[in-house]
Design a protein around this motif. Structure first.
Motif, short mmCIF file in Angstrom:
data_model
loop_
_atom_site.label_atom_id
_atom_site.label_comp_id
_atom_site.label_asym_id
_atom_site.label_seq_id
_atom_site.Cartn_x
_atom_site.Cartn_y
_atom_site.Cartn_z
N ARG A 45 2.58 57.70 7.44
CA ARG A 45 2.55 56.89 8.66
C ARG A 45 2.48 55.43 8.26
NH1 ARG A 45 0.84 59.86 13.20
NH2 ARG A 45 1.31 57.95 14.36
N THR A 46 2.93 54.55 9.13
CA THR A 46 2.83 53.11 8.88
C THR A 46 1.81 52.50 9.82
OG1 THR A 46 4.65 52.65 10.41
CG2 THR A 46 5.20 52.95 8.07
N SER A 47 1.11 51.50 9.32
CA SER A 47 0.13 50.77 10.12
C SER A 47 0.25 49.30 9.72
CB SER A 47 -1.29 51.28 9.84
OG SER A 47 -2.25 50.50 10.54
N SER B 134 -6.51 47.56 1.02
CA SER B 134 -7.01 46.24 1.43
C SER B 134 -7.05 45.26 0.27
CB SER B 134 -8.40 46.37 2.06
OG SER B 134 -9.36 46.75 1.08
N VAL B 135 -7.12 45.74 -0.98
CA VAL B 135 -7.15 44.81 -2.11
C VAL B 135 -5.84 44.06 -2.23
CG1 VAL B 135 -8.81 46.24 -3.35
CG2 VAL B 135 -6.37 46.51 -3.82
N SER B 136 -4.78 44.63 -1.69
CA SER B 136 -3.47 43.99 -1.71
C SER B 136 -3.15 43.31 -0.39
CB SER B 136 -2.39 45.03 -2.04
OG SER B 136 -1.11 44.48 -1.94
N VAL B 137 -3.45 43.99 0.71
CA VAL B 137 -3.06 43.48 2.03
C VAL B 137 -4.04 42.42 2.53
CG1 VAL B 137 -2.63 44.13 4.43
CG2 VAL B 137 -1.94 45.67 2.58
N GLU B 138 -5.34 42.65 2.31
CA GLU B 138 -6.36 41.74 2.84
C GLU B 138 -7.09 40.96 1.76
OE1 GLU B 138 -8.92 44.08 5.29
OE2 GLU B 138 -7.25 44.99 6.38
N ASP B 139 -6.70 41.13 0.52
CA ASP B 139 -7.27 40.39 -0.61
C ASP B 139 -8.76 40.66 -0.80
OD1 ASP B 139 -4.76 39.37 -0.90
OD2 ASP B 139 -5.24 37.36 -0.20
N GLY C 188 9.46 53.94 -6.24
CA GLY C 188 9.93 53.89 -4.85
C GLY C 188 8.88 53.37 -3.91
N ASP C 189 7.61 53.80 -4.10
CA ASP C 189 6.52 53.30 -3.26
C ASP C 189 6.36 51.79 -3.43
OD1 ASP C 189 5.97 55.81 -2.31
OD2 ASP C 189 4.33 56.21 -3.70
N LEU C 190 6.41 51.32 -4.66
CA LEU C 190 6.27 49.88 -4.90
C LEU C 190 7.40 49.10 -4.25
CD1 LEU C 190 5.14 49.93 -8.63
CD2 LEU C 190 3.80 49.11 -6.70
N GLY C 191 8.61 49.61 -4.34
CA GLY C 191 9.72 48.92 -3.70
C GLY C 191 9.53 48.80 -2.20
N GLN C 192 9.12 49.89 -1.56
CA GLN C 192 8.90 49.85 -0.12
C GLN C 192 7.75 48.93 0.27
OE1 GLN C 192 10.80 51.04 2.17
NE2 GLN C 192 12.19 52.16 0.81
N LEU C 193 6.66 48.96 -0.51
CA LEU C 193 5.50 48.12 -0.19
C LEU C 193 5.83 46.64 -0.37
CD1 LEU C 193 2.61 50.21 -1.80
CD2 LEU C 193 3.14 49.96 0.63
N VAL C 194 6.61 46.31 -1.38
CA VAL C 194 7.02 44.91 -1.55
C VAL C 194 7.91 44.47 -0.40
CG1 VAL C 194 8.37 43.34 -2.99
CG2 VAL C 194 6.73 44.91 -4.05
N ARG C 195 8.86 45.29 -0.01
CA ARG C 195 9.76 44.94 1.10
C ARG C 195 8.99 44.75 2.39
NH1 ARG C 195 14.82 48.67 1.93
NH2 ARG C 195 15.32 46.97 3.36
N ARG C 196 7.93 45.54 2.60
CA ARG C 196 7.15 45.44 3.84
C ARG C 196 6.15 44.28 3.79
NH1 ARG C 196 7.22 49.76 7.22
NH2 ARG C 196 5.15 49.14 8.01
N GLY C 197 5.92 43.71 2.62
CA GLY C 197 4.97 42.60 2.49
C GLY C 197 3.55 43.04 2.18
N ALA C 198 3.34 44.34 1.91
CA ALA C 198 2.01 44.81 1.58
C ALA C 198 1.64 44.46 0.14
CB ALA C 198 1.91 46.33 1.78
N VAL C 199 2.61 44.33 -0.73
CA VAL C 199 2.39 43.99 -2.14
C VAL C 199 3.22 42.76 -2.46
CG1 VAL C 199 2.84 44.71 -4.53
CG2 VAL C 199 1.79 46.30 -2.92
N LYS C 200 2.59 41.76 -3.07
CA LYS C 200 3.29 40.53 -3.44
C LYS C 200 3.94 40.71 -4.81
CE LYS C 200 0.59 37.32 -0.66
NZ LYS C 200 0.03 38.35 0.19
N PRO C 201 5.21 40.33 -4.95
CA PRO C 201 5.92 40.57 -6.22
C PRO C 201 5.27 39.91 -7.43
CG PRO C 201 7.46 39.97 -4.47
CD PRO C 201 6.10 39.76 -3.92
N LEU C 202 4.71 38.71 -7.27
CA LEU C 202 4.11 38.03 -8.42
C LEU C 202 2.91 38.80 -8.96
CD1 LEU C 202 4.32 34.24 -7.47
CD2 LEU C 202 5.45 35.39 -9.36
N ARG C 203 2.10 39.33 -8.07
CA ARG C 203 0.95 40.12 -8.51
C ARG C 203 1.42 41.40 -9.19
NH1 ARG C 203 -2.64 39.93 -2.94
NH2 ARG C 203 -2.87 37.64 -2.80
N LEU C 204 2.41 42.03 -8.62
CA LEU C 204 2.95 43.25 -9.22
C LEU C 204 3.53 42.96 -10.59
CD1 LEU C 204 3.81 46.20 -9.18
CD2 LEU C 204 5.82 45.53 -7.85
#
Length: 897
Positions: free
Chosen positions: A647-649, A720-725, A786-802
């Motif tokens: 699910r997405t939130s 939350s460590v990625s989305v909310e810092d 695949g999960d990382l690609g989707q999370l980066v595209r959605r903005g949940a994970v920042k590419p520089l941190r990854l």
């Protein structure tokens, strides 16, 4: 009213002076006490001292009420005056028990002012030698220096007090420079600033930056001749060379800039600037680089000194500094090509930099000037060329006339950490004293790991059954530091404290020492806080139920030992061992705890049908209800994974789990909750588990072999460590990776969020988890990528941190593992670049491509990455484009360079 403080009694001529002084002190009349002390001789003061010491003892144990506080300042002043030795007076003045109710500095100076000048100077030095924690008032030390005429102390306590005093006079409306100019000791105290650790924090906080800052004031005083300019510059440079806290470096660098060194002053200190280019603080290194760069442009340093400077600067990781150094070297080489022999070996230091753009910039300098160098310099450059990236190595080989095989790196070998193996739990300590020591260590560390916690819990239950009095005696000093173990509890209730949470082993300890009521334990054991709807409550309720039960039973019906103590640190319990424990319970006529037996069922290993069947037969032969339950559980259907749905939130991708229907229906209510579905939207988003990490290291042992259940329940807060810092929620990931059971969608999604965490410690936890999964052969690189690609595209994970996370993982030796992840992630990330629509935000994509290219070069990868060609064919020279071309060329190369 306390006996420590009594009503004042009028002083008559018949009352001895010593008694009158004591009465004035008890009443808190500091002025009257000071007047009485003025007329005393030294022998009279010494006679008063024993009574003042007795009064001090009374006040230590008296309640901390208003009357006690009234007596302390007068006692502080009188005791200082009645000590005729400077050492005794200093000890009394700085005593910890009177630190919060001292006499004023003016009162102390009044009662001490009639002493000899040498005595006062001795006292001033002793007070200045005290640590800052003694909180000696600066006004007192400065007053003693003024009265005695002694040399001003330059200790940390005195100098910091002086700095704070200068900063506290802002109400007068003058400037820092004016205050320093008016202070007669400024010339003596300013040099001492450079020897005080962490002084920069005081200067920065009090004065900051600007025209009225401390640095600007010192610079102005040097112009006026109040301070020696040369000495101040030397001290400032020496302080920077010594290093220290970031605030110190920042302040003294600011002071150095404010002093405005001339070109001649800079030239005199070339050796210092060269040393500062290797400074840990990038701002200090950048300043030294700027100074040396100006000197080099003006011909103020030799080519040998420039080479030495470059050796330090090009070794740094800061790209801006390395780039600036290469620009400087390029200017010098263009102006004077004869310096190439001296400088090109230093330029080659950049060949090993992680940024291939900087490698290429360095190689272009070498390529342009290599024809004029001697053989020695050419050999040094050739040796360094092996550190270039694959494409640049090929160019270097052609220019240097070297065989490509000579420049090729050695065959790649993947290095992964050894796969963790669960340890067998040692038995509980036989000695109550030894057990108490282990419990004390656990309390200090926050309940420790599963093995240490379970061993201690079982030990408490065993010793409570056999010799509870001895155990209680051994535990008394261990728990003395816990608030509920105190003799008087005025503001808290232990029953309230343990009503909603057992707080680890604390509830069992409180039960053993009688610090919590049996009724409270009974209620918690029967019901527990079952109303909490948060997603974590199922795990915490099961874990806590066993602790409440153990606490209640040690008070009412001690168990001989715990059934659910695991055999292995992973939480698993061997079936034969559990059958033997049930047999011993049957022999002793003991009643198993409901929560303890339920936990034992969940922990017993069932993955070997033959072993489980044999144990079931033995359990059934016991002829007990619990033996029959265990036999049915061991011969039941193999456990199945609950259904899952993504699910997405918002920007998150989360996982919902269906009901776990294999749990026995006769489990206690707290354990039945473990089988409930895990939803994304039904439960509260935030709860007390979200903000505290207490106990979660034990949740994996509640349901060993079911780490997907735990990961799914922790997923929102890990995300939350990625989305909310937020911080620390990803620290559980290494434990999840080391646990038994399937590593499915939930585990991989949690690792993906951890790799994009805001804080380095969380990213390191995710990297550790990734490497452990890879070492155990449980990493699904396609799924994680695949999960990382989707999370980066959605903005949940920042590419520089990854990019930073995967680079860290790769540099441990796992380049092939990281490449397999990025190979799956890059097509998802680059897909939008291949469309004709609006270009997506690509900040950080270049860093990811750089890591991918490095991994591909080292591992010899020859894969086809979808959409990479389109990214490489984009116009421009951005980092994304250059690294896409590098990766494309690497993957399409026939033979490794």
């Amino acid at each position: 009213m306390s006996s420590a403080v009594r009503d004042a009694v009028p002083v008559s001529d018949a009352v001895p002076v010593s008694e009158a002084l004591l009465m004035a002190v008890r009443a808190g009349r500091t002025n009257e006490a000071a007047g009485l002390l003025d007329g005393m001789t030294d022998p009279q003061r010494r006679l008063c001292l024993p009574a003042l010491k007795e009064l001090r003892k009374e006040l230590r144990v008296a309640p901390w009420d208003a009357a006690s506080r009234t007596a302390y300042p007068a006692l502080h002043a009188a005791g200082a005056a009645c000590h005729t030795g400077a050492a005794g007076a200093a000890g009394w003045i700085t005593a910890a028990d009177m630190r919060w109710s001292q006499a004023s500095p003016a009162a102390l100076l009044h009662v001490l002012g009639d002493r000899e000048r040498d005595w006062l100077g001795n006292l001033a030095r002793r007070l200045a030698d005290r640590p800052a924690t003694a909180q000696v008032p600066y006004e007192l030390m400065a007053g003693l220096v003024r009265l005695s005429g002694c040399a001003v102390p330059t200790t940390e306590t005195y100098v910091v007090g002086w700095v704070e005093q200068i900063g506290s006079l802002w109400q007068r409306g003058d400037t820092v420079a004016q205050r320093l100019r008016q202070d007669p000791y400024t010339a003596d105290l300013v040099p001492a600033l450079f020897g005080i650790p962490d002084i920069g924090g005081h200067l920065d906080w009090l004065f900051g930056d600007g025209p009225d800052s401390w640095c600007a004031a010192l610079a102005r005083l040097t112009e006026e001749g109040v301070l020696d300019r040369r000495a101040l510059v030397d001290d400032c440079v020496a302080r920077l060379l010594r290093g220290g806290a970031a605030s110190d470096c920042r302040v003294f660098l600011r002071l150095l800039a404010a002093l405005g060194l001339s070109r001649e002053e800079e030239r005199e200190r070339v050796a210092d600037w060269l040393a500062l280019t290797s400074h840990a603080a990038s701002t200090v290194a950048a300043h030294a680089q700027s100074v040396l760069g100006s000197l080099a442009s003006a011909g103020g340093i030799s080519s040998r000194q420039l080479a030495e400077m470059s050796d330090g600067m090009l070794f740094r990781t800061e790209k801006k500094l390395v780039r600036a150094q290469l620009v400087l070297l390029g200017k010098v080489l263009r102006r004077d090509p004869s310096t190439a022999t001296e400088l090109l070996p230093s330029v080659a230091q950049a060949f090993g930099h992680e940024d291939t753009d900087l490698q290429e910039r360095a190689w272009k300098l070498v390529e342009r000037h290599i024809g004029v160098v001697d053989e020695r310099a050419r050999e040094e450059v050739a040796d360094a060329a092996a550190r270039l990236s694959a494409g640049l190595r090929a160019r270097a080989g052609a220019v240097l006339g070297m065989d490509a095989a000579a420049l090729a790196p050695p065959p790649y070998l993947e290095l992964l950490p050894p796969a963790p193996v669960p340890d067998r739990l040692p038995p509980a300590p036989d000695s109550a004293t030894e057990l108490a020591e282990e419990v004390g260590a656990l309390l200090a560390s926050g309940d420790g790991d599963v093995a240490a916690f379970e061993r201690a819990l079982d030990g408490l239950v065993r010793h409570a059954h056999r010799h509870q009095a001895e155990l209680t005696e051994a535990l008394t000093p261990v728990v003395a530091r816990l608030w509920w173990a105190g003799a008087e509890l005025q503001h808290h209730s232990a029953d309230e404290y343990f009503r909603d949470a057992p707080h680890g082993l604390e509830v069992v300890l409180a039960a053993l020492l009688g610090r919590v009521r049996t009724a409270t334990l009974h209620k918690a054991d029967q019901h527990g806080p079952m109303s909490d709807p948060c997603v974590h409550s199922a795990m915490s309720a099961a874990f806590n139920a066993r602790l409440w039960e153990a606490a209640y039973r040690v008070r009412t019906d001690p168990m001989p030992f715990l059934l659910a103590t695991p055999t292995w640190a992973s939480g698993f319990l061997e079936p034969d061992e559990l059958v033997s424990r049930l047999g011993e319970y049957h022999r002793l006529g003991a009643r198993p705890g409901a929560a303890d037996f339920a936990q034992a069922l969940l922990r017993v290993r069932r993955d070997d049908p033959a072993v489980a069947a044999a144990a079931a037969e033995r359990a059934a032969s016991l002829g007990t209800a619990h033996g029959e339950r265990l036999a049915r559980w061991l011969t039941g259907d193999a456990p199945t994974a609950p259904t899952s749905r993504r699910r997405t939130s918002g920007v998150r991708i989360l996982l919902e789990l269906g009901e776990l229907d294999e749990l026995p229906a006769d489990l206690p209510a707290a354990f039945r909750r473990l089988g409930r579905p895990v939803g994304v939207f039904e439960a509260r988003r935030y709860c007390h588990h979200y903000w505290t990490q207490d106990g979660r290291q034990h949740w994996l042992a509640v349901v060993p072999g079911r780490r997907e259940l735990v990961a799914a329940r922790l997923m929102r807060e890990v995300s939350s460590v990625s989305v909310e810092d937020t911080r620390n929620a990803a620290m559980v990931l290494p434990l999840i990776a080391e646990a038994e059971g399937e590593a499915g969608e939930a585990v991989h999604l949690c690792v993906a969020y951890g790799l994009g965490a805001r804080h380095p410690e969380d990213r390191l936890g995710a990297v550790d988890a990734l490497l452990v999964l890879a070492a155990r052969g449980q990493l699904d690189a396609e799924r994680l990528g695949g999960d990382l690609g989707q999370l980066v595209r959605r903005g949940a994970v920042k590419p520089l941190r990854l990019a930073e996370s995967v680079r860290t993982a790769a540099t441990t030796g796992a380049y092939a593992t990281v490449w397999s992840i990025l190979r799956a992630a890059l097509p998802v990330l680059l897909a939008d670049l291949a469309t004709d629509g609006a270009a997506p935000a690509t900040r950080g994509y270049g860093e990811l491509l750089a890591v991918a290219a490095e991994c591909a070069e080292l591992t010899g990868a020859r894969d086809d990455v979808a959409h990479l060609a389109q990214a490489a064919e984009r116009s421009g020279s951005s980092r994304l484009v250059t690294q896409a071309r590098r990766l494309r060329d690497t993957l399409g190369r026939e033979v490794a360079a």
